[in-house]
Motif scaffolding. Sequence first.
Motif, mmCIF file in Angstrom:
data_model
loop_
_atom_site.group_PDB
_atom_site.id
_atom_site.type_symbol
_atom_site.label_atom_id
_atom_site.label_comp_id
_atom_site.label_asym_id
_atom_site.label_seq_id
_atom_site.Cartn_x
_atom_site.Cartn_y
_atom_site.Cartn_z
ATOM 1 N N ASP A 164 0.828 -1.208 0.000
ATOM 2 C CA ASP A 164 0.000 0.000 0.000
ATOM 3 C C ASP A 164 0.863 1.260 0.000
ATOM 4 O OD1 ASP A 164 -2.382 -1.361 -0.123
ATOM 5 O OD2 ASP A 164 -2.641 -1.462 2.032
ATOM 6 N N PHE A 165 1.913 1.236 -0.822
ATOM 7 C CA PHE A 165 2.803 2.382 -1.005
ATOM 8 C C PHE A 165 2.022 3.582 -1.540
ATOM 9 C CE2 PHE A 165 2.570 -0.226 -4.745
ATOM 10 C CZ PHE A 165 2.306 0.689 -5.745
ATOM 11 N N GLN A 166 2.635 4.750 -1.469
ATOM 12 C CA GLN A 166 1.985 5.972 -1.937
ATOM 13 C C GLN A 166 2.736 6.534 -3.132
ATOM 14 O OE1 GLN A 166 1.456 8.978 1.062
ATOM 15 N NE2 GLN A 166 0.443 10.413 -0.328
ATOM 16 N N ARG A 167 2.034 6.665 -4.235
ATOM 17 C CA ARG A 167 2.650 7.218 -5.436
ATOM 18 C C ARG A 167 2.750 8.733 -5.322
ATOM 19 N NH1 ARG A 167 3.168 3.548 -9.672
ATOM 20 N NH2 ARG A 167 1.788 1.725 -9.605
ATOM 21 N N PHE A 168 3.704 9.287 -6.104
ATOM 22 C CA PHE A 168 3.821 10.735 -6.219
ATOM 23 C C PHE A 168 3.969 11.067 -7.699
ATOM 24 C CE2 PHE A 168 6.046 14.726 -6.654
ATOM 25 C CZ PHE A 168 5.387 15.538 -5.755
ATOM 26 N N GLY A 169 3.024 11.830 -8.225
ATOM 27 C CA GLY A 169 3.069 12.162 -9.639
ATOM 28 C C GLY A 169 2.871 10.935 -10.504
ATOM 29 N N ASP A 170 3.444 10.971 -11.700
ATOM 30 C CA ASP A 170 3.229 9.878 -12.651
ATOM 31 C C ASP A 170 4.028 8.620 -12.313
ATOM 32 O OD1 ASP A 170 1.468 11.393 -14.156
ATOM 33 O OD2 ASP A 170 3.046 12.224 -15.430
ATOM 34 N N SER A 171 5.270 8.785 -11.860
ATOM 35 C CA SER A 171 6.106 7.596 -11.664
ATOM 36 C C SER A 171 6.921 7.613 -10.379
ATOM 37 C CB SER A 171 7.065 7.426 -12.861
ATOM 38 O OG SER A 171 7.887 8.573 -13.006
ATOM 39 N N GLY A 172 6.649 8.550 -9.488
ATOM 40 C CA GLY A 172 7.379 8.617 -8.233
ATOM 41 C C GLY A 172 6.719 7.807 -7.127
ATOM 42 N N ILE A 173 7.524 7.418 -6.141
ATOM 43 C CA ILE A 173 7.038 6.709 -4.953
ATOM 44 C C ILE A 173 7.580 7.448 -3.734
ATOM 45 C CG2 ILE A 173 6.938 4.530 -3.698
ATOM 46 C CD1 ILE A 173 5.701 4.290 -6.429
ATOM 47 N N LEU A 174 6.700 7.867 -2.842
ATOM 48 C CA LEU A 174 7.137 8.553 -1.630
ATOM 49 C C LEU A 174 7.855 7.571 -0.702
ATOM 50 C CD1 LEU A 174 4.096 10.891 -0.850
ATOM 51 C CD2 LEU A 174 6.357 11.544 -1.718
ATOM 52 N N VAL A 175 8.954 8.014 -0.132
ATOM 53 C CA VAL A 175 9.784 7.141 0.695
ATOM 54 C C VAL A 175 9.323 7.120 2.152
ATOM 55 C CG1 VAL A 175 12.122 6.754 1.550
ATOM 56 C CG2 VAL A 175 11.760 7.471 -0.815
ATOM 57 N N GLY A 176 8.860 8.264 2.645
ATOM 58 C CA GLY A 176 8.468 8.334 4.048
ATOM 59 C C GLY A 176 9.664 8.425 4.967
ATOM 60 N N GLY A 177 10.748 8.966 4.477
ATOM 61 C CA GLY A 177 11.994 9.084 5.247
ATOM 62 C C GLY A 177 13.117 9.387 4.281
ATOM 63 N N GLU A 178 14.279 8.806 4.516
ATOM 64 C CA GLU A 178 15.422 8.993 3.631
ATOM 65 C C GLU A 178 15.847 7.640 3.065
ATOM 66 O OE1 GLU A 178 16.465 11.882 2.692
ATOM 67 O OE2 GLU A 178 15.096 12.913 4.059
ATOM 68 N N PRO A 179 15.916 7.511 1.743
ATOM 69 C CA PRO A 179 16.340 6.235 1.154
ATOM 70 C C PRO A 179 17.830 6.003 1.364
ATOM 71 C CG PRO A 179 16.117 7.896 -0.547
ATOM 72 C CD PRO A 179 15.643 8.539 0.737
ATOM 73 N N ASP A 180 18.235 4.757 1.277
ATOM 74 C CA ASP A 180 19.645 4.403 1.469
ATOM 75 C C ASP A 180 20.409 4.541 0.155
ATOM 76 O OD1 ASP A 180 19.265 3.703 4.164
ATOM 77 O OD2 ASP A 180 18.540 1.713 3.585
ATOM 78 N N PRO A 181 21.495 5.333 0.138
ATOM 79 C CA PRO A 181 22.289 5.457 -1.088
ATOM 80 C C PRO A 181 23.025 4.160 -1.397
ATOM 81 C CG PRO A 181 23.385 6.567 0.726
ATOM 82 C CD PRO A 181 22.037 6.151 1.239
ATOM 83 N N ILE A 182 23.190 3.879 -2.673
ATOM 84 C CA ILE A 182 23.917 2.690 -3.104
ATOM 85 C C ILE A 182 25.349 3.093 -3.434
ATOM 86 C CG2 ILE A 182 24.094 0.909 -4.873
ATOM 87 C CD1 ILE A 182 21.081 0.953 -5.108
ATOM 88 N N VAL A 183 26.297 2.421 -2.807
ATOM 89 C CA VAL A 183 27.712 2.731 -3.008
ATOM 90 C C VAL A 183 28.455 1.444 -3.361
ATOM 91 C CG1 VAL A 183 29.792 3.698 -1.986
ATOM 92 C CG2 VAL A 183 27.555 4.611 -1.330
ATOM 93 N N ASP A 184 29.302 1.517 -4.378
ATOM 94 C CA ASP A 184 30.168 0.382 -4.758
ATOM 95 C C ASP A 184 29.381 -0.899 -5.023
ATOM 96 O OD1 ASP A 184 32.395 1.996 -4.469
ATOM 97 O OD2 ASP A 184 32.643 1.476 -2.348
ATOM 98 N N ASN A 185 28.379 -0.782 -5.882
ATOM 99 C CA ASN A 185 27.604 -1.961 -6.285
ATOM 100 C C ASN A 185 27.657 -2.053 -7.806
ATOM 101 O OD1 ASN A 185 25.719 -3.924 -6.916
ATOM 102 N ND2 ASN A 185 24.298 -3.317 -5.301
ATOM 103 N N SER A 186 28.398 -3.039 -8.309
ATOM 104 C CA SER A 186 28.591 -3.161 -9.757
ATOM 105 C C SER A 186 27.327 -3.610 -10.486
ATOM 106 C CB SER A 186 29.728 -4.145 -10.045
ATOM 107 O OG SER A 186 29.418 -5.437 -9.523
ATOM 108 N N ASP A 187 26.314 -4.042 -9.746
ATOM 109 C CA ASP A 187 25.088 -4.524 -10.374
ATOM 110 C C ASP A 187 24.134 -3.393 -10.756
ATOM 111 O OD1 ASP A 187 25.875 -7.168 -10.152
ATOM 112 O OD2 ASP A 187 24.974 -7.403 -8.168
#
Length: 240
Positions: A164-187
């Motif tokens: 039951d996530f909450q969309r924002f605009g056409d393709s956004g998803i509200l996080v409800g906080g701060e998302p975790d940055p991805i560092v050093d992931n070759s995938d």
Amino acid sequence: METGLYVSLSSQVARLARLNTIAENIANSQTVGFRAGQVKFEEVVEDVSGTETSFSSKGVEYLDVKPGGLEQTDNPLDFAVRGNAWFGIQTPAGTAVTRDGRFTMSENGDLVTLSGLPVLDPGGAPITLDPAGGVPELDDNGILRQNGRLVAGIGLFSFTPPPDFQRFGDSGILVGGEPDPIVDNSDVGIVQGRVELSNVDPLNEMTQLIMVQRSFEEAASLMETSEDSMKQLIRAFSAS
């Protein structure tokens, strides 16, 4: 008799939720970065008058994580995510994530979405480019350079949309906080000059729409039959 009506009603509520999701998917089949919504239903068993009765839950919406196809645009401010990650954007409702990488540069050099929302770097801060620095070039690490000079880095974030996530605009998803940055992931990574298309399969959604509509009509017919039977029973008791 009443139990049958309640079971049919729960079935209709569940199908209505699925119909709404399908309608939204079809409407956004051409929306860049859109992730289709799906609905998961569970059986709810309750004790009704000493008898266990199965009802249908109203359903919980979740995202289809399958990526959409990539379309080449050759626009240096168009970007597409490679792998399981999201761009971060700053909105009036808080931080949101999106797969829509159609960005532009303001007169002040701010990197923003097409609707003017700031795009975030790995630290969660708005990105600012040099408005007179020429065309930005992206390297393999998500770093933007202008005339060979490092000016900013586009953030990629890890986020799993909750039920039951909450969309924002056409393709956004509200996080409800701060998302975790991805560092050093070759995938995961970013591709410049391309955008990710919607992952909606219009033909499959139309097929699902027809099936759910028929199922909805069958449930409505069952409710009508149950109601008629109850009326006949009441008349029979009243006449006796």
